[in-house]
Design an enzyme around this catalytic site. Structure first.
Site, PDB file in Angstrom:
ATOM      1  N   TYR A  32       0.830  -1.201   0.000  1.00 11.56           N
ATOM      2  CA  TYR A  32       0.000   0.000   0.000  1.00 11.56           C
ATOM      3  C   TYR A  32       0.862   1.246   0.000  1.00 11.56           C
ATOM      4  O   TYR A  32       2.077   1.182   0.216  1.00 11.56           O
ATOM      5  CB  TYR A  32      -0.962  -0.007   1.191  1.00 11.56           C
ATOM      6  CG  TYR A  32      -0.347   0.293   2.540  1.00 11.56           C
ATOM      7  CD1 TYR A  32       0.464  -0.643   3.190  1.00 11.56           C
ATOM      8  CD2 TYR A  32      -0.579   1.503   3.177  1.00 11.56           C
ATOM      9  CE1 TYR A  32       1.017  -0.363   4.431  1.00 11.56           C
ATOM     10  CE2 TYR A  32      -0.023   1.789   4.420  1.00 11.56           C
ATOM     11  CZ  TYR A  32       0.769   0.852   5.036  1.00 11.56           C
ATOM     12  OH  TYR A  32       1.323   1.134   6.256  1.00 11.56           O
ATOM     13  N   ARG A  51       8.861   4.533  -3.907  1.00 14.05           N
ATOM     14  CA  ARG A  51       8.686   3.514  -2.871  1.00 14.05           C
ATOM     15  C   ARG A  51       7.627   2.483  -3.271  1.00 14.05           C
ATOM     16  O   ARG A  51       7.793   1.284  -3.036  1.00 14.05           O
ATOM     17  CB  ARG A  51       8.316   4.172  -1.544  1.00 14.05           C
ATOM     18  CG  ARG A  51       8.240   3.184  -0.401  1.00 14.05           C
ATOM     19  CD  ARG A  51       8.077   3.865   0.935  1.00 14.05           C
ATOM     20  NE  ARG A  51       6.775   4.523   1.050  1.00 14.05           N
ATOM     21  CZ  ARG A  51       6.418   5.277   2.092  1.00 14.05           C
ATOM     22  NH1 ARG A  51       7.256   5.480   3.091  1.00 14.05           N
ATOM     23  NH2 ARG A  51       5.229   5.834   2.129  1.00 14.05           N
ATOM     24  N   ARG A 100      -6.649 -20.702  -3.335  1.00 17.25           N
ATOM     25  CA  ARG A 100      -5.640 -20.543  -2.285  1.00 17.25           C
ATOM     26  C   ARG A 100      -4.499 -21.546  -2.429  1.00 17.25           C
ATOM     27  O   ARG A 100      -4.711 -22.756  -2.472  1.00 17.25           O
ATOM     28  CB  ARG A 100      -6.292 -20.723  -0.905  1.00 17.25           C
ATOM     29  CG  ARG A 100      -5.354 -20.405   0.241  1.00 17.25           C
ATOM     30  CD  ARG A 100      -6.037 -20.588   1.594  1.00 17.25           C
ATOM     31  NE  ARG A 100      -5.174 -20.170   2.690  1.00 17.25           N
ATOM     32  CZ  ARG A 100      -4.195 -20.925   3.194  1.00 17.25           C
ATOM     33  NH1 ARG A 100      -3.971 -22.135   2.721  1.00 17.25           N
ATOM     34  NH2 ARG A 100      -3.435 -20.462   4.188  1.00 17.25           N
ATOM     35  N   HIS A 102       0.014 -21.544  -1.418  1.00 19.21           N
ATOM     36  CA  HIS A 102       1.132 -20.723  -0.948  1.00 19.21           C
ATOM     37  C   HIS A 102       2.006 -20.245  -2.103  1.00 19.21           C
ATOM     38  O   HIS A 102       2.669 -19.226  -2.002  1.00 19.21           O
ATOM     39  CB  HIS A 102       1.961 -21.474   0.099  1.00 19.21           C
ATOM     40  CG  HIS A 102       1.314 -21.469   1.455  1.00 19.21           C
ATOM     41  ND1 HIS A 102       0.082 -22.006   1.679  1.00 19.21           N
ATOM     42  CD2 HIS A 102       1.732 -20.957   2.644  1.00 19.21           C
ATOM     43  CE1 HIS A 102      -0.245 -21.842   2.960  1.00 19.21           C
ATOM     44  NE2 HIS A 102       0.747 -21.205   3.567  1.00 19.21           N
ATOM     45  N   LYS A 147       6.396  -1.796   2.189  1.00 18.69           N
ATOM     46  CA  LYS A 147       5.139  -1.241   2.717  1.00 18.69           C
ATOM     47  C   LYS A 147       4.018  -2.256   2.470  1.00 18.69           C
ATOM     48  O   LYS A 147       3.123  -2.061   1.637  1.00 18.69           O
ATOM     49  CB  LYS A 147       4.840   0.125   2.090  1.00 18.69           C
ATOM     50  CG  LYS A 147       4.010   1.008   3.015  1.00 18.69           C
ATOM     51  CD  LYS A 147       4.096   2.455   2.647  1.00 18.69           C
ATOM     52  CE  LYS A 147       3.085   3.329   3.357  1.00 18.69           C
ATOM     53  NZ  LYS A 147       3.117   3.299   4.816  1.00 18.69           N
ATOM     54  N   GLU A 179      11.423   2.099  15.033  1.00 18.07           N
ATOM     55  CA  GLU A 179      10.457   3.084  14.533  1.00 18.07           C
ATOM     56  C   GLU A 179       9.133   2.847  15.244  1.00 18.07           C
ATOM     57  O   GLU A 179       9.037   1.962  16.097  1.00 18.07           O
ATOM     58  CB  GLU A 179      10.280   2.947  13.015  1.00 18.07           C
ATOM     59  CG  GLU A 179       9.702   1.600  12.605  1.00 18.07           C
ATOM     60  CD  GLU A 179       9.404   1.481  11.113  1.00 18.07           C
ATOM     61  OE1 GLU A 179       9.280   2.517  10.432  1.00 18.07           O
ATOM     62  OE2 GLU A 179       9.270   0.328  10.647  1.00 18.07           O
ATOM     63  N   LEU A 203      10.667   1.175   7.907  1.00 16.78           N
ATOM     64  CA  LEU A 203      10.158   1.669   6.625  1.00 16.78           C
ATOM     65  C   LEU A 203      10.899   2.961   6.304  1.00 16.78           C
ATOM     66  O   LEU A 203      11.071   3.817   7.176  1.00 16.78           O
ATOM     67  CB  LEU A 203       8.654   1.946   6.720  1.00 16.78           C
ATOM     68  CG  LEU A 203       8.056   2.425   5.393  1.00 16.78           C
ATOM     69  CD1 LEU A 203       7.895   1.250   4.427  1.00 16.78           C
ATOM     70  CD2 LEU A 203       6.727   3.122   5.591  1.00 16.78           C
TER      71      LEU A 203
END
Ligand code: PDD
Length: 283
Positions: A32, A51, A100, A102, A147, A179, A203
């Protein structure tokens, strides 16, 4: 509900349908970005784009239309009538929907791309008085540089802070302060600014990067060095940074009052420099 972006279209948010097989839903397999709209421009969109592309590359999510983000982000601002107020645009890109497994879908499926915008009233009081934050063992994975939407350790830790009347949870990994749950952290020791170096444990915040630039341009000594938790008593000032809260002073860290318990001079100087930069950009 407003207008949102979904897989190439702008449409009413309540018309969006996401597959229950979406890997974002099943595995938090997605990334995101959050960008800030300042009544006329997005702050440092180019760094957010860099980024965003890095996060996609690191997770091997293929979104060929990534460069369209600034365009539809602005569409969302306009369509939701947010042009003349502070607003955020949230973008999420997942690996898409597939049975689904992996392993990544083979053949590849299109990513799921969702974005929305909302207006907000910045909490100028907190930027003035400062906040109290807690310290806690960093329970996150070792790729905090991505992120990723897999934020359970962040939300659990932030909730703990929230329930204790604190405004952020700051993580400590192997004795070093890394952080916050959704912010970077800076320390002032004898006039020098410290922040954790870019690494897989933090990050690389866009606000962090710009604060380092502002500090350097102002002649403030800056050291990108991790600080040990047991050196807290040496710290005179602390502030946190992120896209929504910008520069927010911290007056108490893990139960330790910092300096006089009010935002210190270096923090106020940097906060004001940042605010002036925004004012200048507004024109
Ligand atoms: N979070 N570190 C973490 C873990 C973060 O989640 C964020 C931002 C930052 C600061 O990055 P930036 O300056 O680019 O906003 C640092 C956003 C705001 C969020 O998750 O909502």
């Amino acid at each position: 509900m407003g207008t949102a972006y979904f897989n190439g279209k702008l449409l009413p948010k309540d018309e969006i349908k996401i597959s229950p097989d979406d890997r974002g839903f099943l595995f938090a397999d997605g990334i995101y970005e959050v960008v800030r709209w300042y009544e006329g421009f997005f702050y440092d969109m180019s760094s957010h784009m860099t980024r965003l592309k890095r996060s996609l590359r690191e997770l091997r999510i293929n979104w060929p239309e990534a460069d369209s983000f600034p365009i539809f982000a602005y569409d969302l601002i306009k369509l939701n009538k947010l042009e003349n107020q502070p607003a955020m645009v949230y973008l999420q890109v997942t690996r898409g929907a597939a049975r689904r497994s992996h392993s990544f879908p083979s053949p590849e499926v299109p990513p799921t791309v969702y974005a929305c915008a909302w207006g907000f009233v910045p909490d100028s009081q907190l930027k003035e008085t400062g906040i109290k934050v807690m310290l806690k063992e960093d329970i996150r994975w070792s790729r905090c540089d991505i992120k990723s939407v897999a934020l359970l350790p962040n939300t659990m830790s932030f909730q703990e802070a929230h329930e204790n009347g604190l405004k952020e949870c700051i993580f400590v990994r192997n004795g070093f302060i890394t952080e916050g749950s959704h912010s970077n952290i800076f320390f002032v020791i004898d006039g020098t600014l410290f922040t954790h170096p870019e690494s897989n444990h933090v990050l690389s915040g866009i606000t962090r990067k710009n604060i380092i630039r502002i500090a350097e341009d102002s002649g403030i000594k800056i050291r990108e060095e991790a600080l040990q938790e047991n050196r807290i008593r040496l710290i005179q000032e602390v502030f946190i940074t992120n896209t929504s809260a910008e520069v927010t002073p911290v007056t108490e860290l893990g139960g330790n009052t910092l300096g006089e318990g009010v935002p210190g001079p270096v923090t106020r100087f940097i906060r004001d420099k940042f605010d002036n930069e925004i004012k200048a950009l507004k024109g």
